[in-house]
Design a protein around this motif. Structure first.
Motif, PDB file in Angstrom:
ATOM      1  N   VAL A  73       0.846  -1.202   0.000  1.00 57.62           N
ATOM      2  CA  VAL A  73       0.000   0.000   0.000  1.00 57.62           C
ATOM      3  C   VAL A  73       0.878   1.248   0.000  1.00 57.62           C
ATOM      4  O   VAL A  73       0.602   2.216  -0.729  1.00 57.62           O
ATOM      5  N   CYS A  74       1.934   1.243   0.816  1.00 61.19           N
ATOM      6  CA  CYS A  74       2.850   2.383   0.830  1.00 61.19           C
ATOM      7  C   CYS A  74       3.515   2.562  -0.532  1.00 61.19           C
ATOM      8  O   CYS A  74       3.645   3.680  -1.038  1.00 61.19           O
ATOM      9  N   THR A  75       3.918   1.450  -1.126  1.00 62.44           N
ATOM     10  CA  THR A  75       4.635   1.495  -2.402  1.00 62.44           C
ATOM     11  C   THR A  75       3.767   1.993  -3.543  1.00 62.44           C
ATOM     12  O   THR A  75       4.188   2.858  -4.333  1.00 62.44           O
ATOM     13  N   LEU A 108       6.365   3.435  -9.033  1.00 59.66           N
ATOM     14  CA  LEU A 108       7.277   2.316  -9.299  1.00 59.66           C
ATOM     15  C   LEU A 108       7.288   1.304  -8.156  1.00 59.66           C
ATOM     16  O   LEU A 108       7.008   1.654  -7.007  1.00 59.66           O
ATOM     17  N   PRO A 109       7.641   0.055  -8.449  1.00 59.75           N
ATOM     18  CA  PRO A 109       7.777  -0.955  -7.384  1.00 59.75           C
ATOM     19  C   PRO A 109       9.025  -0.732  -6.554  1.00 59.75           C
ATOM     20  O   PRO A 109       9.879   0.102  -6.889  1.00 59.75           O
ATOM     21  N   ALA A 128      10.518 -11.869   4.918  1.00 60.76           N
ATOM     22  CA  ALA A 128       9.449 -10.944   4.527  1.00 60.76           C
ATOM     23  C   ALA A 128       9.963  -9.909   3.536  1.00 60.76           C
ATOM     24  O   ALA A 128       9.242  -9.489   2.622  1.00 60.76           O
ATOM     25  N   ALA A 129      11.205  -9.490   3.707  1.00 60.37           N
ATOM     26  CA  ALA A 129      11.797  -8.521   2.775  1.00 60.37           C
ATOM     27  C   ALA A 129      11.934  -9.131   1.387  1.00 60.37           C
ATOM     28  O   ALA A 129      11.634  -8.481   0.378  1.00 60.37           O
ATOM     29  N   ILE A 130      12.393 -10.382   1.331  1.00 55.64           N
ATOM     30  CA  ILE A 130      12.529 -11.070   0.048  1.00 55.64           C
ATOM     31  C   ILE A 130      11.177 -11.206  -0.632  1.00 55.64           C
ATOM     32  O   ILE A 130      11.027 -10.938  -1.835  1.00 55.64           O
ATOM     33  N   PHE A 131      10.160 -11.581   0.157  1.00 55.69           N
ATOM     34  CA  PHE A 131       8.817 -11.751  -0.403  1.00 55.69           C
ATOM     35  C   PHE A 131       8.285 -10.427  -0.957  1.00 55.69           C
ATOM     36  O   PHE A 131       7.816 -10.357  -2.097  1.00 55.69           O
ATOM     37  N   ASN A 132       8.353  -9.362  -0.149  1.00 59.17           N
ATOM     38  CA  ASN A 132       7.782  -8.077  -0.567  1.00 59.17           C
ATOM     39  C   ASN A 132       8.520  -7.462  -1.737  1.00 59.17           C
ATOM     40  O   ASN A 132       7.898  -6.908  -2.644  1.00 59.17           O
ATOM     41  N   ALA A 133       9.842  -7.551  -1.703  1.00 61.76           N
ATOM     42  CA  ALA A 133      10.614  -6.991  -2.806  1.00 61.76           C
ATOM     43  C   ALA A 133      10.328  -7.735  -4.107  1.00 61.76           C
ATOM     44  O   ALA A 133      10.231  -7.129  -5.182  1.00 61.76           O
ATOM     45  N   SER A 136       6.595  -7.110  -5.254  1.00 57.47           N
ATOM     46  CA  SER A 136       6.411  -5.722  -5.658  1.00 57.47           C
ATOM     47  C   SER A 136       6.702  -5.531  -7.140  1.00 57.47           C
ATOM     48  O   SER A 136       5.985  -4.811  -7.843  1.00 57.47           O
ATOM     49  N   GLY A 137       7.748  -6.197  -7.628  1.00 60.82           N
ATOM     50  CA  GLY A 137       8.080  -6.082  -9.046  1.00 60.82           C
ATOM     51  C   GLY A 137       6.995  -6.633  -9.948  1.00 60.82           C
ATOM     52  O   GLY A 137       6.714  -6.079 -11.014  1.00 60.82           O
ATOM     53  N   LEU A 138       6.349  -7.709  -9.507  1.00 58.29           N
ATOM     54  CA  LEU A 138       5.260  -8.294 -10.294  1.00 58.29           C
ATOM     55  C   LEU A 138       4.030  -7.392 -10.288  1.00 58.29           C
ATOM     56  O   LEU A 138       3.378  -7.203 -11.310  1.00 58.29           O
ATOM     57  N   ILE A 139       3.708  -6.811  -9.119  1.00 58.45           N
ATOM     58  CA  ILE A 139       2.559  -5.897  -9.024  1.00 58.45           C
ATOM     59  C   ILE A 139       2.796  -4.654  -9.876  1.00 58.45           C
ATOM     60  O   ILE A 139       1.887  -4.147 -10.533  1.00 58.45           O
ATOM     61  N   GLY A 140       4.035  -4.175  -9.879  1.00 61.90           N
ATOM     62  CA  GLY A 140       4.355  -2.961 -10.624  1.00 61.90           C
ATOM     63  C   GLY A 140       4.123  -3.086 -12.119  1.00 61.90           C
ATOM     64  O   GLY A 140       3.833  -2.090 -12.792  1.00 61.90           O
ATOM     65  N   ILE A 141       4.241  -4.287 -12.637  1.00 57.52           N
ATOM     66  CA  ILE A 141       3.999  -4.501 -14.072  1.00 57.52           C
ATOM     67  C   ILE A 141       2.584  -4.068 -14.449  1.00 57.52           C
ATOM     68  O   ILE A 141       2.338  -3.539 -15.537  1.00 57.52           O
TER      69      ILE A 141
END
Length: 330
Positions: A73-75, A108-109, A128-133, A136-141
């Motif tokens: 949500v922040c991103t 941007l993601p 959790a950092a690995i998961f979110n990062a 995030s790239g997939l959502i950004g597409i």
């Protein structure tokens, strides 16, 4: 405490300088097919990105949903909404271009590698950092073009959301899916040679940046941007970073996150990916001369986020466990 200047940031500065001195190599009349090389490079970046993603880790990471929701949500919401507040202040085409560059940055993601590295240094929640990062790239597409489409569709006929997504599917989505499919065969090999793949990613990004700025310098796109304007943009991205950083920390406290989860929320929720920004700009903004202005805020933000988060991560790594509010740097 000593801080090393990020080599990639220095490389970006050098590439922009080369584009200013030798813009002819990036011009449309150049015999070197930089556009084709960049397009192929973008597809390979996302193929390797998918190759390194572990479907099992993504599935297991879904459990900490409050943390993941806050980061995403922040991103993808908080950042753009802050920029939207300044839309009424636009009074000229120049203002519009700068504002769109900030909206692009805001939509941007998050970064992948630097987020995970900084969370690790600060002793945060690394899985959790690995998961979110990664997610995030997939959502950004999907999300990044939607945010830009809300405003570019009203100002230019060259921005067709259908064409944009077609190009994204061909250059980004298909390579990611192919990489995910081949993860079980080559995933370990990709992780083993991750340093070389990272070097390849950065090389393609530098190539795109060079070509974009070469066009911009040839077309005198930066004629209206002086040192004061660049300083103003730098201050603006700094304020934007801290607004989201402290807001993320405030919400983390309200949700009673552990210190480790708060680190992950603040580090992943405030980062923006220069890699995604560069390759998305190549697709979303067909006019290469405009890309110079579009990329300016994200490049400044990239350097800034590395410096600030490095300082905070180092400070956090030396925290006393009984002090749960260390991230507020009080």
């Amino acid at each position: 405490m000593k801080f090393k200047i990020d080599k990639f940031v220095l490389s970006i500065i050098l590439v922009v300088l080369l584009a200013y001195i030798f813009p002819q190599l990036g011009s449309t009349s150049s015999s070197i097919p930089l556009d084709s090389i960049a397009s192929l490079g973008v597809s390979l970046i996302f193929f390797f990105y998918g190759l390194k993603l572990s479907p099992e880790k993504i599935k297991s990471g879904l459990k900490n949903w409050k943390l993941h929701l806050l980061v995403q949500v922040c991103t993808f919401v908080v950042f753009p909404v802050i920029i939207l507040c300044f839309y009424p202040l636009i009074h000229s085409e120049y203002d519009k271009n700068i504002w769109l560059a900030f909206l692009f940055l805001a939509s941007l993601p998050s970064t992948v590698s630097s987020s995970v590295v900084m969370v690790s240094i600060a002793k945060g929640n690394i899985p959790a950092a690995i998961f979110n990062a990664s997610i995030s790239g997939l959502i950004g597409i999907i999300v990044t073009p939607l945010w830009l489409g809300l405003f570019l569709n009203t100002t230019t006929n060259s921005y067709n959301l259908g064409d944009i997504y077609t190009k994204l599917i061909i250059e980004v989505v298909v390579p990611v899916i192919l990489g995910l499919f081949l993860h079980r065969f080559w995933g370990n090999l990709a992780q083993k040679h991750n340093n070389y793949l990272t070097l390849f990613d950065k090389s393609i990004i530098l190539l795109i940046i060079y070509k974009s700025f070469a066009h911009s310098f040839e077309e005198n796109v930066f004629s209206e941007i002086d040192a004061f304007a660049i300083m103003t943009i730098a201050i603006a991205v700094t304020v934007l970073f801290y607004l989201v950083y402290f807001l993320t920390g405030f919400i983390s406290n309200k949700l009673r996150f552990s210190a480790e989860d708060k680190i992950t929320a603040q580090f992943c929720g405030t980062k923006k990916s220069l890699v995604h920004g560069t390759v998305f700009a190549k697709i979303l903004f067909p006019n290469p001369s405009v890309m110079g202005i579009v990329l300016l805020p994200i490049m400044l933000f990239h350097a800034l986020q590395i410096f600030i988060i490095s300082f905070i991560a180092t400070h956090a790594a030396n925290r006393k466990e009984e002090n749960p509010i260390y991230l507020d740097l009080k």
